[in-house]
Design an enzyme around this catalytic site. Structure first.
Site, short mmCIF file in Angstrom:
data_model
loop_
_atom_site.label_atom_id
_atom_site.label_comp_id
_atom_site.label_asym_id
_atom_site.label_seq_id
_atom_site.Cartn_x
_atom_site.Cartn_y
_atom_site.Cartn_z
N ASP A 94 60.74 25.65 21.79
CA ASP A 94 62.14 26.10 21.70
C ASP A 94 63.00 24.95 21.15
O ASP A 94 62.92 23.82 21.66
CB ASP A 94 62.58 26.48 23.13
CG ASP A 94 63.91 27.19 23.17
OD1 ASP A 94 64.29 27.81 22.18
OD2 ASP A 94 64.55 27.14 24.25
N ASP A 116 64.88 23.91 14.50
CA ASP A 116 66.30 24.22 14.56
C ASP A 116 67.09 23.22 13.72
O ASP A 116 67.45 22.14 14.19
CB ASP A 116 66.75 24.19 16.03
CG ASP A 116 68.23 24.53 16.17
OD1 ASP A 116 68.90 24.70 15.14
OD2 ASP A 116 68.70 24.61 17.33
N GLU A 146 66.75 28.78 12.17
CA GLU A 146 68.06 29.22 12.67
C GLU A 146 69.14 28.98 11.62
O GLU A 146 69.18 27.93 10.98
CB GLU A 146 68.43 28.48 13.97
CG GLU A 146 69.79 28.91 14.51
CD GLU A 146 70.06 28.53 15.96
OE1 GLU A 146 69.13 28.12 16.67
OE2 GLU A 146 71.24 28.65 16.38
N ASP A 271 66.85 31.72 29.60
CA ASP A 271 66.52 30.54 30.39
C ASP A 271 67.45 30.45 31.61
O ASP A 271 67.01 30.41 32.76
CB ASP A 271 66.66 29.28 29.52
CG ASP A 271 66.23 28.02 30.24
OD1 ASP A 271 65.85 28.09 31.43
OD2 ASP A 271 66.27 26.94 29.63
N SER A 272 68.76 30.46 31.36
CA SER A 272 69.73 30.22 32.43
C SER A 272 69.58 31.19 33.61
O SER A 272 69.73 30.78 34.77
CB SER A 272 71.16 30.31 31.89
OG SER A 272 71.36 29.32 30.93
#
Ligand code: G3H
Ligand code: 13P
Ligand code: ZN
Length: 324
Positions: A94, A116, A146, A271-272
């Site tokens: 990620d 990214d 991205e 994730d959060s």
């Protein structure tokens, strides 16, 4: 020693995305940093028969150790087999920020990487992404790029200057780089504070117009949504009830994610929400059982609640349940 993801029993994301696009659902991409999170994700996906992308940030890789991560992924695949399941699993980097990091992950068994370059100028982002794609494709590893900058915090880097994706750049980026999927910015952001709301205000809708315009530019191309936690109020309330202090939190409502899964969005990053669930349950045990000092007695309930939350996402938000 380099290891191929195929030896670990993992798959890349190509086939997963093809099926998700045709079936109008999204593959869950859940971040993990430790054993309890990984166990909860795996068990939830076995029980709901869902494909899954196990997602590791570079921070998580440093925290958990890349050698251990490789063996955790191998262990997860054995557990799945042992349970009589054959859900497809990808191990994904990620927010990879350098070519070298992507190479290192591919050598240690990742089946998919994100490069990214979204904070770089277009040409620089495209050149870096292309370089990663050229290396990754030699090993049949898929690559996510991205375009557009999300607000919020990624790997302790805060993006002040967020901006939406410009759909007119998407086609050129995809053809120049050969990338397999693309994360776009349509109003989501990382963390538990996605929208600044005044009292009584509700969360504004995501920019579905940008998503639709992007789809028109690259029909059938897999799109990724980052920053897609819903920040459930029940867990924020539980954290605050048991001594925490999270104020003015806001996430992406589940119905908006559900709507996004019907489009070219094939991967949704969460994730959060996992962090909130874990913290809420651990705080509850600490508050109710102050004499408890066995980590299994507070990590166990946290893991059970995580499992429940991931199953809910698969079944009612992403629509990936039953699609393995
Ligand atoms: O995109 C960010 C993810 O939530 C990973 O966060 O870098 O703190 O592990 P982290
Ligand atoms: P959340 O902070 O909304 O969970 O987003 C996670 C993410 O995008 C990981 O890449
Ligand atoms: Zn992200």
């Amino acid at each position: 020693m380099a290891v191929s993801y195929k030896e670990l029993g993992l798959v890349n994301t190509r086939e997963m995305f093809k099926k998700a696009m045709a079936g109008k659902y999204a593959i869950p991409a859940y971040n993990f940093n430790n054993m309890e999170q990984l166990q909860a994700i795996i068990m939830a996906c076995i029980e709901s028969n869902s494909p899954v992308i196990l997602q590791v940030s570079s921070g998580a890789r440093k925290y958990a150790n890349q050698i251990l991560l490789k063996h955790m992924a191998r262990g997860a695949m054995e557990i799945i087999k042992d349970a009589g399941s054959n859900i497809p699993v990808a191990l994904h980097l990620d927010h990879g920020d350098t070519y070298e990091l992507c190479v290192s992950c591919i050598e240690s068994g990742f089946s998919s990487v994100m490069i990214d370059g979204s904070s770089k100028p277009f040409e620089e982002n495209a050149a870096l992404t292309k370089k990663v794609v050229e290396y990754a494709h030699k090993y049949d590893v898929t690559v996510e790029g991205e375009l557009g900058v999300l607000a919020g915090i990624e790997d302790e880097v805060s993006h002040e200057a967020s901006h939406y994706t410009h759909p007119e750049e998407v086609q050129a980026f995809v053809s120049k780089t050969g990338v397999d999927s693309l994360a776009i910015s349509i109003g989501t952001s990382h963390g538990a504070y996605k929208f600044k709301l005044k009292p009584g205000e509700s969360v504004p809708p995501l920019r579905f117009d940008i998503l639709e315009e992007t789809e028109r530019k690259v029909p059938g191309f897999p799109i990724v949504l980052h920053g897609s936690s819903s920040v459930p109020q029940e867990y924020v309330d539980m954290i605050n009830k048991y001594g925490g202090n999270l104020e003015n939190t806001a996430g992406v409502p589940e119905d908006q994610l559900r709507k996004a899964t019907k489009s070219a969005v094939c991967k949704i990053n969460i994730d959060s929400d996992g962090r909130l669930v874990m913290t809420a349950k651990i705080r509850e045990v600490f508050a109710n059982s102050p004499k408890e000092f066995d980590p299994r007695k507070y990590l166990g309930p946290a893991r059970a609640e995580l499992l429940k939350m991931y199953k809910h996402k698969n079944e009612h938000v992403l629509g990936s349940a039953g699609k393995a």
